[in-house]
Write an enzyme that holds these catalytic residues in place. Sequence first.
Site, PDB file in Angstrom:
ATOM      1  N   LYS A  87      14.814 -15.993  -8.495  1.00 23.75           N
ATOM      2  CA  LYS A  87      14.635 -16.126  -7.040  1.00 23.75           C
ATOM      3  C   LYS A  87      15.769 -15.377  -6.362  1.00 23.75           C
ATOM      4  CE  LYS A  87      15.606 -20.088  -4.667  1.00 23.75           C
ATOM      5  NZ  LYS A  87      16.674 -19.606  -3.752  1.00 23.75           N
TER       6      LYS A  87
ATOM      7  N   GLU B 254      17.432 -14.438  -2.291  1.00 23.47           N
ATOM      8  CA  GLU B 254      17.399 -14.631  -0.838  1.00 23.47           C
ATOM      9  C   GLU B 254      17.239 -13.272  -0.173  1.00 23.47           C
ATOM     10  OE1 GLU B 254      20.818 -16.876   0.503  1.00 23.47           O
ATOM     11  OE2 GLU B 254      20.511 -18.396  -1.048  1.00 23.47           O
TER      12      GLU B 254
ATOM     13  N   ASP C 207      21.348 -21.814  -7.038  1.00 22.42           N
ATOM     14  CA  ASP C 207      22.802 -21.628  -6.894  1.00 22.42           C
ATOM     15  C   ASP C 207      23.401 -22.766  -6.063  1.00 22.42           C
ATOM     16  OD1 ASP C 207      21.870 -20.847  -4.418  1.00 22.42           O
ATOM     17  OD2 ASP C 207      22.906 -18.908  -4.394  1.00 22.42           O
TER      18      ASP C 207
ATOM     19  N   ASP D 152      18.082 -18.780  -9.736  1.00 23.85           N
ATOM     20  CA  ASP D 152      18.613 -18.066  -8.577  1.00 23.85           C
ATOM     21  C   ASP D 152      19.495 -16.901  -8.993  1.00 23.85           C
ATOM     22  OD1 ASP D 152      18.017 -18.580  -5.915  1.00 23.85           O
ATOM     23  OD2 ASP D 152      19.222 -20.411  -5.863  1.00 23.85           O
TER      24      ASP D 152
ATOM     25  N   GLU E  69      12.913 -21.912   3.819  1.00 17.86           N
ATOM     26  CA  GLU E  69      13.930 -22.952   4.002  1.00 17.86           C
ATOM     27  C   GLU E  69      14.281 -23.091   5.493  1.00 17.86           C
ATOM     28  OE1 GLU E  69      17.391 -22.820   1.459  1.00 17.86           O
ATOM     29  OE2 GLU E  69      18.362 -24.450   2.561  1.00 17.86           O
TER      30      GLU E  69
HETATM   31  O1  KIV Z   1      19.748 -23.111  -4.551  1.00 13.36           O
HETATM   32  C1  KIV Z   1      18.815 -23.900  -4.297  1.00 13.36           C
HETATM   33  O2  KIV Z   1      18.763 -25.046  -4.765  1.00 13.36           O
HETATM   34  C2  KIV Z   1      17.743 -23.429  -3.415  1.00 13.36           C
HETATM   35  C3  KIV Z   1      16.721 -24.422  -2.964  1.00 13.36           C
HETATM   36  C4  KIV Z   1      17.301 -25.320  -1.951  1.00 13.36           C
HETATM   37  C5  KIV Z   1      15.483 -23.767  -2.492  1.00 13.36           C
HETATM   38  O3  KIV Z   1      17.715 -22.281  -3.081  1.00 13.36           O
END
Ligand code: KIV
Length: 267
Positions: free
Chosen positions: A118, A120, A49, A88, A183
């Site tokens: 993915k 968070e 994202d 994401d 991160e």
């Molecule tokens: O959104 C993204 O690019 C990320 C990476 C920095 C891990 O979450």
Amino acid sequence: MADEREPLTVPRFTKLKNSGRKIIMLTAYDYPSAAIVDRAGVDGILVGDSLGMVVQGRSNTLPVTLDHVIYHAEMVARSVRHALVVVDLPFLTFQLGASKAIESAGRILKETAAQAVKLEGGSEQAKLIAALVDAGIPVMAHLGLRPQSVRVRGGYRVERDRDRLLADADAVQEAGAFAVVLECIPAAIAVEITQRLDIPTIGIGAGADTDGQILVFHDLLGYSPDERLPKHSRKYADLRSVISDAVQRYAEDVQTGRFPGPENAFS
Ligand code: KIV
């Protein structure tokens, strides 16, 4: 651009933890860049994202929608032959509970050829991760600095709470995550987490001793209108200068009549 390697599946990606080499990931957001990154030999491509900032020019990732990531992920996954494509889950596409999360992640898997999502979150998202995995959706977790929490934290800060990070790492593994992004956390804590977990740790601003590394495509290539670079990143090319120079030479050739030439004309 020939690449004879087998497509990387989620189980094979997880096994890379004990392969004796680092796992290489990069973000990508469109067909040509993902094809080039894939053929260059990365193991994983994240449709992050972060596209809200590096592609859409916004100041944070909060406005990114599910439709945005699906639009980009469809192009990326269609171009990739080897790398594992992870997408994401944007802000508020999963935080509202398991059924909303399954619906969002399910759309990603149904409407693109990506293999995983993915999200968070740590212990507080463990139940949700388990529900996604139960629904057949592989999940990469993301701990440490969580850009979607920028309003709570009041900015982008290194996460230094060791006890919380260790508990979160245990919780996401226990919930069934197949890998975890770390991160902007202290390198020593990243080592501890990497040694403790059976799943791979993918670092960004987490030191050199995670199982793998990930960077943002635009940071790595210097493909941005401004020169600022996050401390955790390294610029391996200067596409801003390359593009600017090419455009200026094109304009000059048009003004002076050198372009188009006879070879570009039709009779
Ligand atoms: O959104 C993204 O690019 C990320 C990476 C920095 C891990 O979450």
